[in-house]
Design a protein around this motif. Structure first.
Motif, PDB file in Angstrom:
ATOM      1  N   ALA A  27       0.846  -1.192   0.000  1.00 49.57           N
ATOM      2  CA  ALA A  27       0.000   0.000   0.000  1.00 49.57           C
ATOM      3  C   ALA A  27       0.884   1.245   0.000  1.00 49.57           C
ATOM      4  N   GLN A  28       0.459   2.285  -0.706  1.00 52.43           N
ATOM      5  CA  GLN A  28       1.264   3.499  -0.830  1.00 52.43           C
ATOM      6  C   GLN A  28       1.109   4.438   0.361  1.00 52.43           C
ATOM      7  N   GLY A  29       0.183   4.124   1.237  1.00 52.74           N
ATOM      8  CA  GLY A  29      -0.039   4.984   2.398  1.00 52.74           C
ATOM      9  C   GLY A  29      -1.454   4.806   2.911  1.00 52.74           C
ATOM     10  N   ARG A  30      -1.968   5.821   3.561  1.00 44.26           N
ATOM     11  CA  ARG A  30      -3.326   5.754   4.093  1.00 44.26           C
ATOM     12  C   ARG A  30      -4.345   5.752   2.956  1.00 44.26           C
ATOM     13  N   ASN A  31      -5.576   5.317   3.278  1.00 48.06           N
ATOM     14  CA  ASN A  31      -6.649   5.373   2.294  1.00 48.06           C
ATOM     15  C   ASN A  31      -6.808   6.804   1.789  1.00 48.06           C
ATOM     16  N   THR A  32      -7.038   6.967   0.506  1.00 46.92           N
ATOM     17  CA  THR A  32      -7.249   8.311  -0.033  1.00 46.92           C
ATOM     18  C   THR A  32      -8.695   8.766   0.117  1.00 46.92           C
ATOM     19  N   LEU A  33      -9.588   7.832   0.474  1.00 41.40           N
ATOM     20  CA  LEU A  33     -10.995   8.197   0.622  1.00 41.40           C
ATOM     21  C   LEU A  33     -11.648   7.291   1.648  1.00 41.40           C
ATOM     22  N   MET A  34     -12.377   7.872   2.584  1.00 38.21           N
ATOM     23  CA  MET A  34     -13.169   7.119   3.559  1.00 38.21           C
ATOM     24  C   MET A  34     -14.475   7.872   3.764  1.00 38.21           C
ATOM     25  N   ILE A  35     -15.456   7.564   2.951  1.00 41.64           N
ATOM     26  CA  ILE A  35     -16.754   8.231   3.003  1.00 41.64           C
ATOM     27  C   ILE A  35     -17.825   7.171   3.188  1.00 41.64           C
ATOM     28  N   GLY A  36     -18.786   7.433   4.031  1.00 40.87           N
ATOM     29  CA  GLY A  36     -19.850   6.466   4.228  1.00 40.87           C
ATOM     30  C   GLY A  36     -20.757   6.835   5.378  1.00 40.87           C
ATOM     31  N   GLY A  37     -20.222   7.625   6.330  1.00 35.78           N
ATOM     32  CA  GLY A  37     -21.051   8.012   7.464  1.00 35.78           C
ATOM     33  C   GLY A  37     -21.415   6.828   8.331  1.00 35.78           C
ATOM     34  N   LYS A  38     -22.543   6.926   9.014  1.00 35.87           N
ATOM     35  CA  LYS A  38     -22.983   5.878   9.920  1.00 35.87           C
ATOM     36  C   LYS A  38     -24.083   5.048   9.274  1.00 35.87           C
ATOM     37  N   THR A  39     -24.007   3.737   9.503  1.00 33.47           N
ATOM     38  CA  THR A  39     -25.085   2.836   9.116  1.00 33.47           C
ATOM     39  C   THR A  39     -25.468   2.051  10.357  1.00 33.47           C
ATOM     40  N   SER A  40     -26.390   1.134  10.190  1.00 37.62           N
ATOM     41  CA  SER A  40     -26.819   0.345  11.341  1.00 37.62           C
ATOM     42  C   SER A  40     -25.700  -0.537  11.874  1.00 37.62           C
ATOM     43  N   ARG A  41     -24.686  -0.809  11.034  1.00 35.20           N
ATOM     44  CA  ARG A  41     -23.630  -1.727  11.447  1.00 35.20           C
ATOM     45  C   ARG A  41     -22.272  -1.060  11.586  1.00 35.20           C
ATOM     46  N   HIS A  42     -22.052   0.050  10.898  1.00 30.92           N
ATOM     47  CA  HIS A  42     -20.705   0.596  10.856  1.00 30.92           C
ATOM     48  C   HIS A  42     -20.708   2.119  10.960  1.00 30.92           C
ATOM     49  N   ASP A  43     -19.678   2.636  11.580  1.00 35.20           N
ATOM     50  CA  ASP A  43     -19.338   4.049  11.502  1.00 35.20           C
ATOM     51  C   ASP A  43     -17.929   4.081  10.940  1.00 35.20           C
ATOM     52  N   ILE A  44     -17.808   4.433   9.670  1.00 42.98           N
ATOM     53  CA  ILE A  44     -16.544   4.253   8.970  1.00 42.98           C
ATOM     54  C   ILE A  44     -15.415   5.060   9.592  1.00 42.98           C
ATOM     55  N   HIS A  45     -15.715   6.243  10.125  1.00 43.20           N
ATOM     56  CA  HIS A  45     -14.659   7.054  10.721  1.00 43.20           C
ATOM     57  C   HIS A  45     -14.327   6.592  12.133  1.00 43.20           C
ATOM     58  N   ALA A  46     -15.329   6.121  12.870  1.00 42.31           N
ATOM     59  CA  ALA A  46     -15.055   5.600  14.207  1.00 42.31           C
ATOM     60  C   ALA A  46     -14.179   4.350  14.128  1.00 42.31           C
ATOM     61  N   ALA A  47     -14.314   3.602  13.020  1.00 40.54           N
ATOM     62  CA  ALA A  47     -13.500   2.392  12.851  1.00 40.54           C
ATOM     63  C   ALA A  47     -12.022   2.738  12.749  1.00 40.54           C
ATOM     64  N   GLY A  48     -11.727   3.931  12.199  1.00 41.92           N
ATOM     65  CA  GLY A  48     -10.355   4.427  12.159  1.00 41.92           C
ATOM     66  C   GLY A  48      -9.385   3.471  11.501  1.00 41.92           C
ATOM     67  N   ARG A  49      -8.338   3.108  12.248  1.00 36.43           N
ATOM     68  CA  ARG A  49      -7.251   2.307  11.696  1.00 36.43           C
ATOM     69  C   ARG A  49      -7.713   0.919  11.266  1.00 36.43           C
ATOM     70  N   GLU A  50      -8.816   0.427  11.820  1.00 30.22           N
ATOM     71  CA  GLU A  50      -9.289  -0.902  11.439  1.00 30.22           C
ATOM     72  C   GLU A  50      -9.605  -0.979   9.950  1.00 30.22           C
ATOM     73  N   LEU A  51      -9.939   0.155   9.351  1.00 27.76           N
ATOM     74  CA  LEU A  51     -10.239   0.184   7.924  1.00 27.76           C
ATOM     75  C   LEU A  51      -9.179   0.945   7.133  1.00 27.76           C
ATOM     76  N   ASP A  52      -8.042   1.192   7.746  1.00 27.89           N
ATOM     77  CA  ASP A  52      -7.029   2.029   7.105  1.00 27.89           C
ATOM     78  C   ASP A  52      -5.638   1.479   7.421  1.00 27.89           C
ATOM     79  N   GLU A  53      -4.634   2.126   6.842  1.00 25.90           N
ATOM     80  CA  GLU A  53      -3.232   1.820   7.103  1.00 25.90           C
ATOM     81  C   GLU A  53      -2.887   0.359   6.797  1.00 25.90           C
TER      82      GLU A  53
END
Length: 228
Positions: A128-154
């Motif tokens: 991977a060249q670095g961090r994700n270049t895009l993390m958009i999605g907001g909150k759903t019934s199962r996920h908060d993409i930004h609260a997940a933080g590093r779990e979905l990045d790096e």
């Protein structure tokens, strides 16, 4: 006349070879989907692997659910991997001296040739060249993409594997020559496997152009030989 007859034979042999490779890469056309009996056998071998018990149980449940919807078609497997800061040790794991990157390299160097022998292969593999270049999605019934933080990045390393079928995937991960190397992958990194059905695949332009031009050249040569 002899040349024309010879070229017809060569053409027929090439056609048969192409058909054989096609069926090797799409075996579901003949064998169909995984049967319940096959799946039970594969999962019994997974149960005997050297992995942490809780993660092994979760993996078995996910694999059973995935295999139950098998359609016999080829699949792609997206591997998202993040190296541990140091080797992860768990009961039954082999002794290994080196960094997580070394353990993963040991795994890949031994497993890729086995995968190739079964007809599976990496479409791409790289860091991977670095961090994700895009993390958009907001909150759903199962996920908060930004609260997940590093779990979905790096992520550290990404591989896209192609398997001729789900059966091929199970053959690989339960193969007696694969099982000794499986722990190295999980000692080295966190792993997320995402199975993908394809709606569209497209080769690189350079290979597509080269293939078309080569086919045109050979086709014209064959036609010229038949007419001479």
């Amino acid at each position: 006349m002899l040349t024309s007859h010879y070229m017809l034979i060569v053409g027929a042999v090439c056609l048969l070879a192409f058909a054989a490779v096609w069926l090797w890469q799409v075996p579901g056309l003949v064998r169909g989907a995984i049967t319940p009996e096959e799946l039970d056998g594969y999962l019994a071998k997974v149960a005997a692997t050297t992995l942490p018990a809780a993660e092994k149980a979760d993996m078995q449940a996910r694999l059973r659910e995935w295999a139950a919807s098998d359609d016999g078609k080829p699949i792609y497997m997206l591997n998202l991997m993040r190296y541990h800061e140091e080797l992860r040790r768990f009961p039954g794991a082999p002794e290994f001296q080196g960094a997580p990157q070394d353990a993963n390299a040991h795994y890949e160097n031994n497993v890729v040739p086995l995968a190739l022998s079964l007809g599976a292969y990496p479409m791409m593999a790289g860091s991977a060249q670095g961090r994700n270049t895009l993390m958009i999605g907001g909150k759903t019934s199962r996920h908060d993409i930004h609260a997940a933080g590093r779990e979905l990045d790096e992520w550290s390393r990404i591989i896209m594997m192609r398997y001729p079928s789900r059966r091929t995937f199970f053959k690989l991960v339960t193969h007696p020559n694969y099982l000794p190397y499986m722990p190295y992958k999980f000692m080295a990194q966190q792993v997320v496997l995402v199975p993908v059905s394809t709606d569209l695949t497209f080769p690189e332009w350079r290979w597509l152009a080269g293939g078309i031009l080569l086919a045109l050249f050979l086709g014209l040569g064959w036609l010229g030989a038949l007419l001479s």
